[in-house]
Design an enzyme around this catalytic site. Structure first.
Site, PDB file in Angstrom:
ATOM      1  N   SER A   7       6.123   0.164   0.302  1.00  0.00           N
ATOM      2  CA  SER A   7       6.035   0.538   1.676  1.00  0.00           C
ATOM      3  C   SER A   7       3.718   0.565   0.749  1.00  0.00           C
ATOM      4  O   SER A   7       3.613   1.435  -0.468  1.00  0.00           O
ATOM      5  CB  SER A   7       5.910   2.190   2.417  1.00  0.00           C
ATOM      6  N   HIS A  32       6.645  -3.147   3.767  1.00  0.00           N
ATOM      7  CA  HIS A  32       7.148  -2.095   4.529  1.00  0.00           C
ATOM      8  C   HIS A  32       5.785  -1.966   5.213  1.00  0.00           C
ATOM      9  O   HIS A  32       4.740  -1.326   3.947  1.00  0.00           O
ATOM     10  CB  HIS A  32       7.685  -1.277   4.245  1.00  0.00           C
ATOM     11  N   HIS A  65       6.716  -0.651  10.981  1.00  0.00           N
ATOM     12  CA  HIS A  65       7.186   0.900  11.264  1.00  0.00           C
ATOM     13  C   HIS A  65       5.758   0.970  12.042  1.00  0.00           C
ATOM     14  O   HIS A  65       5.024   1.118  11.645  1.00  0.00           O
ATOM     15  CB  HIS A  65       7.442   1.031   9.752  1.00  0.00           C
ATOM     16  N   PHE A 142       2.945  10.693   5.829  1.00  0.00           N
ATOM     17  CA  PHE A 142       2.512  10.858   4.837  1.00  0.00           C
ATOM     18  C   PHE A 142       3.459   9.938   3.773  1.00  0.00           C
ATOM     19  O   PHE A 142       4.671  10.231   3.537  1.00  0.00           O
ATOM     20  CB  PHE A 142       1.950  11.597   4.518  1.00  0.00           C
ATOM     21  N   GLY A 143       2.655   9.165   2.741  1.00  0.00           N
ATOM     22  CA  GLY A 143       3.173   9.086   1.219  1.00  0.00           C
ATOM     23  C   GLY A 143       4.042  10.390   0.522  1.00  0.00           C
ATOM     24  O   GLY A 143       2.783  11.927   0.683  1.00  0.00           O
ATOM     25  N   ASP A 175      13.701   5.155   4.555  1.00  0.00           N
ATOM     26  CA  ASP A 175      12.033   6.195   4.426  1.00  0.00           C
ATOM     27  C   ASP A 175      11.677   6.975   3.879  1.00  0.00           C
ATOM     28  O   ASP A 175      11.460   8.002   5.051  1.00  0.00           O
ATOM     29  CB  ASP A 175      11.577   5.482   5.359  1.00  0.00           C
ATOM     30  N   GLY A 176      11.283   7.463   2.997  1.00  0.00           N
ATOM     31  CA  GLY A 176      10.959   8.823   2.561  1.00  0.00           C
ATOM     32  C   GLY A 176      11.229   9.346   1.162  1.00  0.00           C
ATOM     33  O   GLY A 176      12.493   9.387   0.579  1.00  0.00           O
ATOM     34  N   GLY A 177      10.438   9.046   0.082  1.00  0.00           N
ATOM     35  CA  GLY A 177      11.287  10.048  -0.926  1.00  0.00           C
ATOM     36  C   GLY A 177      12.042   9.469  -1.962  1.00  0.00           C
ATOM     37  O   GLY A 177      12.801   9.855  -2.614  1.00  0.00           O
ATOM     38  N   GLY A 197       7.106   3.519  -1.343  1.00  0.00           N
ATOM     39  CA  GLY A 197       5.673   3.861  -1.725  1.00  0.00           C
ATOM     40  C   GLY A 197       5.540   4.178  -2.744  1.00  0.00           C
ATOM     41  O   GLY A 197       5.401   3.272  -3.907  1.00  0.00           O
ATOM     42  N   SER A 198       5.537   5.874  -2.861  1.00  0.00           N
ATOM     43  CA  SER A 198       4.832   6.225  -4.591  1.00  0.00           C
ATOM     44  C   SER A 198       5.470   5.913  -5.894  1.00  0.00           C
ATOM     45  O   SER A 198       4.863   5.139  -6.503  1.00  0.00           O
ATOM     46  CB  SER A 198       4.790   7.836  -4.299  1.00  0.00           C
TER      47      SER A 198
HETATM   48  C1  DX5 Z   1       6.965   7.920   5.515  1.00  0.00           C
HETATM   49  C2  DX5 Z   1       5.952   6.150   5.303  1.00  0.00           C
HETATM   50  C3  DX5 Z   1       6.483   5.810   4.123  1.00  0.00           C
HETATM   51  C4  DX5 Z   1       6.029   5.937   3.089  1.00  0.00           C
HETATM   52  C5  DX5 Z   1       7.131   6.876   2.171  1.00  0.00           C
HETATM   53  O1  DX5 Z   1       5.771   8.032   6.978  1.00  0.00           O
HETATM   54  O2  DX5 Z   1       6.943   6.171   7.014  1.00  0.00           O
HETATM   55  O3  DX5 Z   1       7.027   4.316   4.665  1.00  0.00           O
HETATM   56  O4  DX5 Z   1       4.973   5.555   3.090  1.00  0.00           O
HETATM   57  O5  DX5 Z   1       6.289   6.716   0.801  1.00  0.00           O
HETATM   58  P1  DX5 Z   1       7.221   7.622  -0.004  1.00  0.00           P
HETATM   59  O6  DX5 Z   1       7.639   6.548  -0.747  1.00  0.00           O
HETATM   60  O7  DX5 Z   1       5.666   7.869  -0.842  1.00  0.00           O
HETATM   61  O8  DX5 Z   1       7.758   8.409   0.434  1.00  0.00           O
HETATM   62 ZN    ZN Z   2       7.827   3.855   6.417  1.00  0.00          ZN
END
Ligand code: DX5
Ligand code: ZN
Length: 228
Positions: A7, A32, A65, A142-143, A175-177, A197-198
């Protein structure tokens, strides 16, 4: 199939082109792209112009997304910008059936995204219009948030529901964490596409991507790869 979809929300925007190229050279197939409108989620991220720029220089499958209220307003524009898949949120869209069809009519993969507390049954009457289901494993916006453990059972329940409705080929994206510690249980529950993402962008991009990729099984199905 097993796909890591980095992401770019967590990218360094001063180096975005360079980072996208590094990912491609590391074997990445998907990107993404989190579009936030400041209404459906508090934050505002980026939109069509950015997607257009990436599309111009990249062969990656662009997984868009939309965390956007009334996403039906923008389907044509995101398709024209170069999206390969578009996810709309069930919670943000009054006309889900029509909007999924509109995405398909653009020749783009149609995906319904669900917030953590939204029931898997949100897909019940649109299974014939789905190319993919996106399960948020954190609350969107948020990421860098932590994976919500209850989403493992939700992933399993969704996989079962899809299988029982003739949607064996409809993959679940989470998606997420998602990181080295959470990807295993999510995969075991039936997820096949992993947004990260992170976990990808924090530290050494190429090495993070490769490490996460070795955890997934197999290659994307042909119709989930961009043919140029
Ligand atoms: C959150 C986004 C994710 C985000 C995931 O609202 O939809 O795509 O970038 O980030 P991580 O992998 O850091 O949780
Ligand atoms: Zn996303």
């Amino acid at each position: 199939m097993g796909i890591i979809a980095p992401s770019i929300l967590s990218a360094d925007f001063m180096k975005l082109g360079e980072q996208v190229r590094t990912l491609e050279e590391s074997g990445c197939r998907w990107l993404h792209i989190d579009v936030m409108d400041g209404m459906f989620v508090p934050s505002i991220s980026f939109g069509m112009p950015l997607i257009k720029s990436i599309r111009k220089d990249s062969r990656l499958f662009l997984d868009v997304h939309l965390m956007v209220k009334d996403p039906e307003r923008y389907i044509h524009e995101f398709a024209a910008a170069g999206a390969d898949s578009i996810s709309i949120h069930a919670e943000a869209c009054a006309h889900i059936d029509r909007t999924l069809q509109a995405i398909r009519d653009e020749g783009v993969k149609a995906c319904l995204a669900l917030n953590p507390a939204t029931s898997v049954h949100a897909v019940d009457y649109v299974t014939d219009k789905l190319d993919m289901v996106l399960l948020m494993t954190v609350n969107p916006g948020f990421g860098g948030q932590s994976y919500i453990p209850a989403m493992t059972k939700k992933t399993r329940d969704m996989r079962q529901l899809l299988d029982e409705n003739g949607c064996e080929n409809v993959p679940i994206e989470v998606d997420g964490g998602i990181n080295g510690s959470t990807i295993g249980e999510s995969m075991e529950a039936g997820a096949e596409i992993f947004v990260a993402g992170s976990a990808v962008f924090r530290g050494d991009l190429a090495s993070n991507f490769r490490k996460l990729s070795t955890r997934t099984l197999g290659e994307p199905q042909d119709d989930f790869v961009r043919i140029v």
